[in-house]
Design an enzyme around this catalytic site. Sequence first.
Site, PDB file in Angstrom:
ATOM      1  N   TYR A 204       0.773  -1.014  -0.016  1.00 52.79           N
ATOM      2  CA  TYR A 204      -0.051   0.214   0.028  1.00 52.79           C
ATOM      3  C   TYR A 204       0.954   1.147   0.082  1.00 52.79           C
ATOM      4  CZ  TYR A 204      -0.521   0.079   5.231  1.00 52.79           C
ATOM      5  OH  TYR A 204      -0.233  -0.054   6.823  1.00 52.79           O
ATOM      6  N   GLU A 205       0.271   2.258  -0.207  1.00 51.71           N
ATOM      7  CA  GLU A 205       0.875   3.772  -0.169  1.00 51.71           C
ATOM      8  C   GLU A 205       1.727   3.872  -1.491  1.00 51.71           C
ATOM      9  OE1 GLU A 205      -0.341   6.156   1.454  1.00 51.71           O
ATOM     10  OE2 GLU A 205       0.783   7.333   0.655  1.00 51.71           O
TER      11      GLU A 205
END
Lengths: 592, 592
Positions: free
Chosen positions: A434-435
């Site tokens: 993620y990110e």
Amino acid sequence: MTTYAAPIRDMQFVLHDLLEISKQDLSGYNELEPEFTEAILDAAGKLASEVLAPLNRVGDHEGCTLENGVVRTPTGFRAAFDQMREGGWTALDCDPDYGGQGMPYVIGLAAGELFSASNMAFTMYQGLTHGAYSAIHAHGSDEQKATYLPKMVSCEWTGTMNLTEPHAGTDLGMLRTKAEPQDDGSYLISGQKIFISAGDHDMSENVIHLVLAKAPGGGESTKGISLFIVPKFLVNEDGSLGARNAVSVGNLEEKMGIHGNSTCVMNYDGAKGWLLGDLHKGMRAMFTMMNEARLGVGLQGYAVAEAAYQNAVTYARERLQGRAVTGDANPAGPADPLIVHPDIRRNLMDQKSFLEGARALAFWGAYLIDRARLAEDKTADDLISLLTPVIKGFLTDKGFDSAVQAQQVFGGHGYIEEQGMSQFVRDSRIAMIYEGANGVQALDLVGRKLAAEGGKPIMAFFEMIKAEIKAHEGDAALKADFLEPLKSASKDLQAAGMYFMQQGMKDPNAALSGSYDFMHLFGHVALGLMWTRMAAAAKKALAEGRGDRQFYETKLATGRYYMARQLPATAMHLARIQSGADPVMALDADRF
Amino acid sequence: MTTYAAPIRDMQFVLHDLLEISKQDLSGYNELEPEFTEAILDAAGKLASEVLAPLNRVGDHEGCTLENGVVRTPTGFRAAFDQMREGGWTALDCDPDYGGQGMPYVIGLAAGELFSASNMAFTMYQGLTHGAYSAIHAHGSDEQKATYLPKMVSCEWTGTMNLTEPHAGTDLGMLRTKAEPQDDGSYLISGQKIFISAGDHDMSENVIHLVLAKAPGGGESTKGISLFIVPKFLVNEDGSLGARNAVSVGNLEEKMGIHGNSTCVMNYDGAKGWLLGDLHKGMRAMFTMMNEARLGVGLQGYAVAEAAYQNAVTYARERLQGRAVTGDANPAGPADPLIVHPDIRRNLMDQKSFLEGARALAFWGAYLIDRARLAEDKTADDLISLLTPVIKGFLTDKGFDSAVQAQQVFGGHGYIEEQGMSQFVRDSRIAMIYEGANGVQALDLVGRKLAAEGGKPIMAFFEMIKAEIKAHEGDAALKADFLEPLKSASKDLQAAGMYFMQQGMKDPNAALSGSYDFMHLFGHVALGLMWTRMAAAAKKALAEGRGDRQFYETKLATGRYYMARQLPATAMHLARIQSGADPVMALDADRF
């Protein structure tokens, strides 16, 4: 079953021996004397060890549940969140104008390591809120700030970031969520968002969603996207909560890990939202918090690995199995502890030397963010922009590997959920995704950051290494153990950069085929630089007869391990990079 | 959500182009013509894809349950096990005297890859039975063989291996399970065993436990351990089932993965058992099946990764995200498929080049086992003993990494359990641990196998590489792409061996500190050798105009990738090894 102790001694070393924060000419930094930071970290560490760590397994085991549209967090999360709020831990580095304590970011990050290490899934509720706070703080109108920030600083209201849609992850240009302008200046938001961490839960009165959506006139690409504030409950003029907004939880995802965090499918059915920042400039608004958000994920990567490492060390000291090859170490017992075996030490030293280097890099990154903000230092800003994809990608990849190694120390017991080692591996896995998945970080690094500002930031980084080597070249021991390996690793990085410049002109695939290896090569050089600086700082302390001698000697030995045993990876990454695009691009898509 | 297709074309290449099995002068091998093996693999592949693969997620999701002392397997497992039995798949390479089909082991292994890849947890029930079958076949009395083997060949009765106890894993010398001799020649077995895969379940009439225990007079070390046959139900003289034995399931472990397999705590409370093989020679009896068992685990490592890879390729072809840097590949669509991106290809090529090399190594290993057994070839036996820890340790470590990479292709979707990619990662994790944790494999390799037979096996391996290089040195393309990298990697391996010889004399820790890296270094060289042989075989086929041209060209391109991008790891491992024991052993145990 697992335990966690705050590594305060090591944090203090990074803050004061390495970064010498209280001597830096930055607003708020001169208050950060060792006694002061120790008091803060002690208190945060107590919360982490005594409250959050015992809930880590509970969160994993129970997970969140969705009943009649309402998300319930695991047993104990609510009370712990109250303690976090009441202790002021959510407000540490927030703006005093909105109830924050106004401390530098580096302190917020240090406390964040303790919370993430002890309970990553739990800490994300606050982490996401902090991200949303930062976005509103940077881009909101005075009215928006006044409305939302005080409650978000205290985490009475929490925040989320809504980017991904089922068909649009990295490629946000494809997103379909629509924003229709209304006569009163608000928008009606309609669409579905997925993978929304902390999307809904029972620990706060309100949830403030920041939602990327397309408003009319913005065109089809990412450039036309806007960012909107969409509260779960509308906020009345007097600040009280009004009607429920048309946003609901469509589903709660069953994930590999971070079960204690509610990962939601969010449905927006004409929900009322307000533009945050400029129309069609939503991506720019997102990007201003990117460095901080990605640094925070890099931190999760090594923080969870630190917790895993601590438990592996304990197990290696206590578990009796086999005998030392050089003679019984525990002759009175039925066997020697695992830690006598060279391969167990190799495993533990790989972890330890990575973790301490990672902490130094993350804290340095936070310091650079402070310097960029507080002193409007363009060089620091450029440098942290360059380092951000490395910190995010390298620390999460290696953090995951490190957690896997910690699990391995336990043998078969590591595979049993009750032991808790599996959870560290499962939880830390998400940080690589993620990110911005780590492949995207590598693309950002090679495709954008390397060439940014005409290549000045990367040149400045190399100059920094040169200066470090020059500063200590009179020290023979440092030279052999640290400076020469660093020089050699740095040459590999330069050669890789040169290869990209020469080949990338002719064929962009030649550079992009090596992007992932470049990110790792860069990460090793960055940690090599951190270790060289830490070694110099430890030698200085030893020479001055300061503090705990054994601590500094251990630091030096750990650094020597990193330089001797981890840094040789740079040559491998260079060889992979220099093999170019041909091996990577050779096959037609249907031949895989 | 995941699917699996049997990689039969590639298996046929390994069996016939690389190993040329039907031309080998080994009993039963001349029947193994391409059409024959293809028919077998087709049928096994059909069972794997259509029956076992769809149950993989079911097994993970439901897991096994323990109710009133009875273990229930997940929905559909029983019917699938019946199909496996009825198809004769459990009897493939078993002795015809006991109902087996008498095929070479290499065919059993090939079919085993298909079953393990499609459903690892399920296939373990048969795999453990095969291991117990082999032990009884090698060491049992005629009466024992007649009593147990026919039912185990058909898997009407399944088998288990009982080694580990709560306080004794690798260090079996500490085990406490006792065997008391009875007047009738049997023993009463008492003690607790843990991590017993397939320990109990509802898919067979009886479970035949092989149990390591201490009988009087054997002393305290591993040398005094004996191996016993302890059936769940006693077997009457006429072969019918008699009384329930005093063995019960104490607990069912909650694990990170392989949920479909019942991992049991087994309690022996004076259970009736019969000595298998010689008294106090139980470890020797165990070790005779070790090569096969460890090869089987190495196979699991890459087999599960193969399934993960296939799903990653499908996703990379179908998921539209971003645009190719060299120009739109799918101009009519909203975005290009992931597979256009160099970093996605780098990821997939890492997997593909590892997996195909791993398959070649495992099949070659099975061939060596056949050669050792069927032709009593001592050289082959020594070589497979040397290679076994490499096959087990390297293929499971890299197989896990490969599954993690496959998961990464899915981005956030890979973290959602429903997608099935998480399961591949969680399942394959155990292969690094059981059947001797990989650190123990490295210890076995460096501490025992390297010096075995005065070092003859390792010298023979190096000679094999030299001969391979010499055989093709006239081929310029092969030389540049394969022979030179192989030569260089092989030199690294030799240098590491030399280092161990020189330093290990003075300090055994110097060798053991490098054991894990040596195992990986060896693994890369072994795969480098496999790829060189496969490249030569592919070129030969191309020159002869045989078969599918594209297949052979793809094989060559994949091999070039391995040599260019994976083999450079050898230099890194050598550097780590040559840094010696000092960095590894520097710290006191309390300084970690």
